[in-house]
Enzyme design. Structure first.
Site, PDB file in Angstrom:
ATOM      1  N   ASP A  10       0.781  -1.244   0.000  1.00 46.10           N
ATOM      2  CA  ASP A  10       0.000   0.000   0.000  1.00 46.10           C
ATOM      3  C   ASP A  10       0.819   1.304   0.000  1.00 46.10           C
ATOM      4  OD1 ASP A  10      -1.955  -1.934   0.242  1.00 46.10           O
ATOM      5  OD2 ASP A  10      -2.813  -1.204   2.109  1.00 46.10           O
ATOM      6  N   LYS A  26      -6.971  -4.987  -3.059  1.00 44.62           N
ATOM      7  CA  LYS A  26      -7.740  -5.543  -1.946  1.00 44.62           C
ATOM      8  C   LYS A  26      -8.656  -4.469  -1.378  1.00 44.62           C
ATOM      9  CE  LYS A  26      -4.080  -4.350   1.270  1.00 44.62           C
ATOM     10  NZ  LYS A  26      -4.816  -3.330   2.015  1.00 44.62           N
ATOM     11  N   CYS A  48      -1.987  -2.616   7.716  1.00 42.28           N
ATOM     12  CA  CYS A  48      -1.913  -3.574   6.602  1.00 42.28           C
ATOM     13  C   CYS A  48      -0.639  -4.417   6.626  1.00 42.28           C
ATOM     14  CB  CYS A  48      -2.122  -2.860   5.281  1.00 42.28           C
ATOM     15  SG  CYS A  48      -3.839  -2.302   5.125  1.00 42.28           S
TER      16      CYS A  48
END
Ligand code: VGL
Ligand code: ZN
Length: 196
Positions: A9, A106, A151
């Site tokens: 990310d 995701k 994450c």
């Protein structure tokens, strides 16, 4: 044993100036770029939410960002709107090398968030990453990216649970760190057998 770098990310919304900025989030970009050539494979993930996603405080009238809400799958922190599919905030940081092997998106289901690159937040719906890594015999994982306490943390714990050898390189991660979330993430990663 083949080694994969999993870049979590590194997107504009998680960098300074973004909607859910992680302090120093952009500082890790040169470090990640320099690491890439040392691995057999590179996977980049992208948080990729539809507008009106269930993890956005704006989706739930009367709620505020950073409060916790009970969802069908358990407690969920509500966030400012971020990483909306196709928006500039969802794009990778412009300085990041994106010449990896796989880009995995995701968090694209409206009613469930996905911190982990392996399972959505019900901790059981797979994203497909395990199948990809297994079928390429990539067994040794190094995780870097944003955010250490969300994450990266959930991805590392799930990877260890799935039987991978897992390390997190803290020099190429940055944390949100709300209410002690970084310390508890580090403890839970260590408990799961993740090398920090
Ligand atoms: C993340 C909060 C919400 C992350 C994603 O990438 O750590 N954190 N969505
Ligand atoms: Zn998100």
């Amino acid at each position: 044993m083949t080694k994969a770098l999993i870049v979590i990310d590194v997107q504009n919304d998680f960098c300074p100036g973004g909607a859910l900025a992680v302090p120093g989030g952009d500082e890790i970009v040169p470090r990640i770029n320099a690491m890439i050539d040392g691995f057999d494979a590179v996977v980049l993930t992208q948080d990729w939410h539809p507008a009106g996603h269930g993890s956005f405080a704006s989706t739930h009238p009367g709620s505020d960002p950073y409060q916790t809400m009970e969802m069908a799958y358990g407690p969920q922190i509500l966030w400012p709107d971020h990483c909306v599919q196709g928006s500039p905030g969802a794009a990778f940081h412009p300085g990041l090398r994106t010449d990896g092997d796989l880009i995995l998106r995701k968090g694209f289901r409206r009613d469930i968030d996905s911190y982990s690159a392996f399972f959505e937040n019900d901790r059981s719906t797979p994203t497909g990453l395990d199948g990809y890594l297994r079928s390429r015999d990539l067994t040794d994982l190094t995780l870097v990216g944003l955010a250490t306490d969300f994450c990266v943390h959930y991805s590392a714990v799930d990877a260890a649970r799935l039987g991978y050898s897992v390390g997190v390189d803290m020099t190429a991660c940055r944390a949100i760190d709300m209410d002690g979330s970084l310390d508890s993430a580090l403890a839970s990663m260590r408990d799961a057998g993740v090398r920090i």
